[in-house]
Motif scaffolding. Structure first.
Motif, PDB file in Angstrom:
ATOM      1  N   GLU A   1       0.650  -1.243   0.018  1.00  0.00           N
ATOM      2  CA  GLU A   1       0.080  -0.032   0.060  1.00  0.00           C
ATOM      3  C   GLU A   1       0.962   1.179   0.095  1.00  0.00           C
ATOM      4  OE1 GLU A   1      -3.108   2.392   0.002  1.00  0.00           O
ATOM      5  OE2 GLU A   1      -3.363   0.104  -0.293  1.00  0.00           O
ATOM      6  N   GLY A   2       1.801   1.444   0.684  1.00  0.00           N
ATOM      7  CA  GLY A   2       2.828   2.291   0.805  1.00  0.00           C
ATOM      8  C   GLY A   2       3.950   2.390   1.547  1.00  0.00           C
TER       9      GLY A   2
ATOM     10  N   ARG B   1      -1.182  -4.008   1.674  1.00  0.00           N
ATOM     11  CA  ARG B   1      -2.395  -3.855   1.277  1.00  0.00           C
ATOM     12  C   ARG B   1      -3.567  -4.326   1.874  1.00  0.00           C
ATOM     13  NH1 ARG B   1      -3.085  -0.909  -3.448  1.00  0.00           N
ATOM     14  NH2 ARG B   1      -0.988  -1.472  -4.057  1.00  0.00           N
ATOM     15  N   CYS B   2      -3.428  -5.233   2.566  1.00  0.00           N
ATOM     16  CA  CYS B   2      -4.343  -6.032   3.385  1.00  0.00           C
ATOM     17  C   CYS B   2      -3.693  -6.631   4.645  1.00  0.00           C
ATOM     18  CB  CYS B   2      -5.177  -7.267   2.488  1.00  0.00           C
ATOM     19  SG  CYS B   2      -4.133  -8.558   2.154  1.00  0.00           S
TER      20      CYS B   2
ATOM     21  N   SER C   1       2.834   3.968  10.141  1.00  0.00           N
ATOM     22  CA  SER C   1       2.136   4.204   8.920  1.00  0.00           C
ATOM     23  C   SER C   1       1.740   5.577   8.603  1.00  0.00           C
ATOM     24  CB  SER C   1       1.074   3.329   8.748  1.00  0.00           C
ATOM     25  OG  SER C   1       0.213   3.519   9.919  1.00  0.00           O
TER      26      SER C   1
ATOM     27  N   THR D   1       3.610   6.760  -2.037  1.00  0.00           N
ATOM     28  CA  THR D   1       3.510   5.680  -3.147  1.00  0.00           C
ATOM     29  C   THR D   1       4.798   5.350  -3.398  1.00  0.00           C
ATOM     30  OG1 THR D   1       3.515   7.525  -4.716  1.00  0.00           O
ATOM     31  CG2 THR D   1       1.142   6.912  -3.818  1.00  0.00           C
TER      32      THR D   1
END
Length: 233
Positions: A87-88, A107-108, A218, A223
């Motif tokens: 995700e990042g 991402r998950c 986080s 990106t």
């Protein structure tokens, strides 16, 4: 490339996040830290016997200078990462030197999170199960990971020193029974393997960081293109 997956809610043995990767370039190597009940004492150095074909163009290394080594190592690491599971990214200062750690958020939930540390030409990574549970006290070397699901929760404290992740404390909070009178679950609490009551549990976990300010890893993720540009500058 190495693909290993974290699944489920409880901490599992010998698993790392499945977007873990290996370096393929000249002067850097990577040590992959396996997640064994969140114990980072087991490491294995991976050295590919032949070049790995990278499907996308590898990022250009930064210009020569004081930061070229760690930036180049992180760029190499990113060039073989499975971006479909990411995700990042963020650069965070966990230990007390001037080289930031590379934080990677999945991402998950099954992807989890990773912190990579560069030390003496080598990248060490540690994988954490699930998302949004990792925080750190800047330049203290301390990382707190608190997470869980479906009646099982845990909070663990790690120290990052000289590129090595070490588990300092572990705690668990787990449903043991349901009290019909109270209309609620009864939990079993442990701190460093010793069972205790809920008050002692809270006191001990709170004492681990001694009032230090913790920052979510986080907090400022960017990106992939943004992180590459940061490392190339």
């Amino acid at each position: 490339m190495l693909f290993i997956t974290i699944t489920g809610c409880k901490k599992s043995t010998n698993t790392t996040s499945h977007f873990s990767s290996i370096l393929t370039n000249d002067n850097s190597s990577i040590v992959t830290t396996t997640l064994e009940d969140d114990d980072t004492s087991s490491t294995v150095e991976i050295a590919p016997s032949e070049p790995v074909v990278i499907p996308t163009e590898a990022p250009t290394l930064p210009p020569p200078g004081q930061n070229a080594a760690w930036k180049g190592a992180y760029l190499n690491y990113l060039s073989v990462l499975d971006l479909a599971s990411v995700e990042g990214f963020a650069l965070i200062y966990v230990d007390n030197n001037d080289i930031p750690e590379l934080f990677i958020m999945g991402r998950c939930e099954a992807d989890g999170e990773i912190i990579c540390s560069y030390n003496n030409g080598q990248i060490t990574e540690h994988a954490f199960g699930r998302l949004y549970g990792t925080s750190y006290a800047e330049k203290s070397g301390l990382i707190l990971h608190s997470n869980g699901n479906m009646g099982y929760y845990y909070t663990d404290l790690y120290e990052l020193k000289n590129g090595v992740f070490t588990t300092i404390h572990e705690s668990t909070m787990e449903e043991s029974s349901y009290d019909e009178t109270l209309g609620d679950f009864i939990y079993k609490y442990t701190v460093d393997g010793i069972e205790c009551d809920d008050v002692t549990y809270t006191q001990k976990v709170d004492s681990w960081t001694g009032g230090m300010v913790l920052t979510p890893a986080s907090k400022n993720v960017v990106t992939y293109p943004e992180m590459v540009n940061m490392l190339k500058s």
